[in-house]
Design an enzyme around this catalytic site. Structure first.
Site, PDB file in Angstrom:
ATOM      1  N   VAL A  40      54.785  44.920  17.588  1.00  0.00           N
ATOM      2  CA  VAL A  40      55.718  43.805  17.382  1.00  0.00           C
ATOM      3  C   VAL A  40      56.920  43.963  18.312  1.00  0.00           C
ATOM      4  O   VAL A  40      57.546  45.021  18.352  1.00  0.00           O
ATOM      5  CB  VAL A  40      56.183  43.749  15.917  1.00  0.00           C
ATOM      6  CG1 VAL A  40      57.219  42.644  15.719  1.00  0.00           C
ATOM      7  CG2 VAL A  40      54.995  43.532  14.987  1.00  0.00           C
ATOM      8  N   GLY A  41      57.239  42.902  19.057  1.00  0.00           N
ATOM      9  CA  GLY A  41      58.331  42.990  20.017  1.00  0.00           C
ATOM     10  C   GLY A  41      57.976  43.890  21.174  1.00  0.00           C
ATOM     11  O   GLY A  41      58.843  44.544  21.758  1.00  0.00           O
ATOM     12  N   LYS A  58      58.688  49.557  17.789  1.00  0.00           N
ATOM     13  CA  LYS A  58      59.390  50.535  18.613  1.00  0.00           C
ATOM     14  C   LYS A  58      60.736  49.961  19.040  1.00  0.00           C
ATOM     15  O   LYS A  58      60.815  48.992  19.782  1.00  0.00           O
ATOM     16  CB  LYS A  58      58.583  50.907  19.858  1.00  0.00           C
ATOM     17  CG  LYS A  58      59.331  51.868  20.785  1.00  0.00           C
ATOM     18  CD  LYS A  58      58.622  52.065  22.103  1.00  0.00           C
ATOM     19  CE  LYS A  58      59.445  52.926  23.045  1.00  0.00           C
ATOM     20  NZ  LYS A  58      60.669  52.250  23.533  1.00  0.00           N
ATOM     21  N   ASP A 113      54.857  39.165  20.888  1.00  0.00           N
ATOM     22  CA  ASP A 113      56.249  38.868  21.236  1.00  0.00           C
ATOM     23  C   ASP A 113      56.411  37.358  21.356  1.00  0.00           C
ATOM     24  O   ASP A 113      55.441  36.603  21.186  1.00  0.00           O
ATOM     25  CB  ASP A 113      56.641  39.572  22.536  1.00  0.00           C
ATOM     26  CG  ASP A 113      58.118  40.009  22.546  1.00  0.00           C
ATOM     27  OD1 ASP A 113      58.973  39.172  22.195  1.00  0.00           O
ATOM     28  OD2 ASP A 113      58.401  41.163  22.887  1.00  0.00           O
ATOM     29  N   ASP A 168      56.407  34.470  16.424  1.00  0.00           N
ATOM     30  CA  ASP A 168      57.750  34.786  15.931  1.00  0.00           C
ATOM     31  C   ASP A 168      57.630  35.749  14.763  1.00  0.00           C
ATOM     32  O   ASP A 168      57.060  35.404  13.720  1.00  0.00           O
ATOM     33  CB  ASP A 168      58.449  33.500  15.490  1.00  0.00           C
ATOM     34  CG  ASP A 168      59.903  33.721  15.087  1.00  0.00           C
ATOM     35  OD1 ASP A 168      60.302  34.884  14.876  1.00  0.00           O
ATOM     36  OD2 ASP A 168      60.643  32.722  14.970  1.00  0.00           O
ATOM     37  N   HIS A 186      66.571  48.265  15.210  1.00  0.00           N
ATOM     38  CA  HIS A 186      67.986  48.586  15.444  1.00  0.00           C
ATOM     39  C   HIS A 186      68.736  47.439  16.115  1.00  0.00           C
ATOM     40  O   HIS A 186      69.962  47.471  16.216  1.00  0.00           O
ATOM     41  CB  HIS A 186      68.127  49.887  16.246  1.00  0.00           C
ATOM     42  CG  HIS A 186      67.786  49.787  17.693  1.00  0.00           C
ATOM     43  ND1 HIS A 186      68.133  50.767  18.601  1.00  0.00           N
ATOM     44  CD2 HIS A 186      67.109  48.851  18.417  1.00  0.00           C
ATOM     45  CE1 HIS A 186      67.705  50.433  19.800  1.00  0.00           C
ATOM     46  NE2 HIS A 186      67.084  49.287  19.712  1.00  0.00           N
TER      47      HIS A 186
END
Length: 367
Positions: free
Chosen positions: A208-209, A266, A232, A252, A270
């Protein structure tokens, strides 16, 4: 003897030294940038052995007036850990002097080896180049303005545009950013040597991302039997082509995530507030497949976990600095207690934390 504020003069002198050390520590960053811009790690690497000062300045084509200054800079970078000084035997000059003599020479350390470009080994020079690029680093001069503003991110205050829009408008900076993320992901290669267990028994994984797929490429090569999906935003992956066991899917993460045995995050969470992390993790929970009657898949998180009691002081300091950086971005680094609270809010109660790299932890969360 005491000063006017009641402190001993020795305390005042130590305090002055502390302030001055941090005031001039910007030169640490600039000297690091200099050795990368000058390709000094590559020069020593390509030299095949430690290099003397005169050999180095000859390759750099440094004016004779700057030779002593190069020596000062190199010795300082040696002092802070980027080079070692050793002895090499040099043959005589071209004037008929055939005697050998011993000369000091500069050798690479583990730190400068990570700055060598163009080899199969991990290289994090792009991260340094991005962070210390004047367009990027100048933002940090405006922290006072950021604290006085109610909601805007630092980049919006200084440039007038959100971060991702700023990158889109500056192709050079976007290129540096993508190279920086790719370089950072290369460290995963080293970490995976000791963490194969986390990925054994899995058939499918969604990153993801996952961006342009640097991390995905590393994983797909390491675990060729694993079907790997990079997930992504559509505009990120629209021109990217998969191969063999690697595919790209647009979507999304706040809406839904493709189902898989494991979901990888990963350095994603944050970037987000606690509430947004909870939304993402709930979607991850829904996406994790049931592997058998008694076994479900898992969420694999690679993130910083701040732990002052267990970490070495330098690692703790790095994590605090990275937390400041993420706060500016409206994200945050978290302690184990903070991670636990987010997991529980997302309905996730079982997790384990493992050391992964120097500052990243591997967190396995079991739905």
């Amino acid at each position: 003897m005491t000063s006017n504020n009641g402190r001993s003069t020795s305390e005042s002198f130590k305090a002055q030294a502390l302030v001055y050390r941090h005031m001039f520590s910007i030169l640490d960053s600039m000297c690091l940038k200099w050795i990368i811009d000058s390709r000094i790690p590559n020069i020593i690497h390509d030299h095949g052995k430690p290099i003397t000062l005169l050999e180095l300045v000859s390759i750099l084509k440094i004016p004779s007036t700057k030779v002593d200054r190069i020596d000062v800079f190199m010795r300082y970078m040696t002092y802070i850990g980027y080079f070692d000084i050793t002895k090499v035997r040099i043959h005589g000059d071209n004037d008929g002097n055939n005697q050998e003599e011993e000369k000091e020479a500069f050798a690479l350390t583990a730190a400068s080896e990570l700055l060598v470009k163009g080899t199969e080994n991990p290289c994090i020079s792009p991260m340094v180049e991005f962070v210390l690029d004047p367009v990027h680093s100048d933002f940090f001069n405006y922290l006072s303005k950021w604290f006085s503003d109610e909601n805007r991110r630092l980049y919006e205050i200084t440039s007038g545009t959100p971060w991702w829009e700023l990158l889109d408008k500056n192709p050079r900076l976007l290129g540096l950013f993508n190279d920086a993320m790719a370089g950072d992901s290369q460290m995963i290669k080293l970490a995976l040597k000791d963490h194969n267990m986390a990925f054994e028994g899995l058939e499918t994984i969604v990153d993801v991302g996952g961006g342009t797929g640097t991390t995905a490429q590393i994983f797909s090569e390491k675990f060729p039997e694993l079907k790997y999906i990079v997930f992504d935003l559509p505009q990120v992956v629209k021109n990217l082509k998969g191969c063999n066991n690697l595919n790209f899917v647009g979507g999304d993460m706040f809406e839904s995530i493709p189902k898989a045995d494991a979901i990888l995050l990963k350095s994603v969470l944050h970037n987000w507030s606690d509430d947004n992390c909870i939304k993402i993790l709930r979607n991850c929970k829904d996406a994790v497949k049931v592997l058998s009657k008694d076994r479900k898949g898992k969420i694999i998180i690679l993130e910083t976990v701040i732990n002052e009691k267990q970490d070495e002081p330098e690692i703790t300091r790095l994590k605090f600095l990275m937390n400041i950086n993420m706060q500016i971005m409206h994200g945050k680094e978290r302690s184990e207690e903070e991670w636990k609270n987010i997991f529980h809010e997302a309905g996730l109660y079982d997790y384990k934390i493992f050391s992964f790299t120097g500052y990243l932890s591997l967190i396995e969360v079991y739905p």
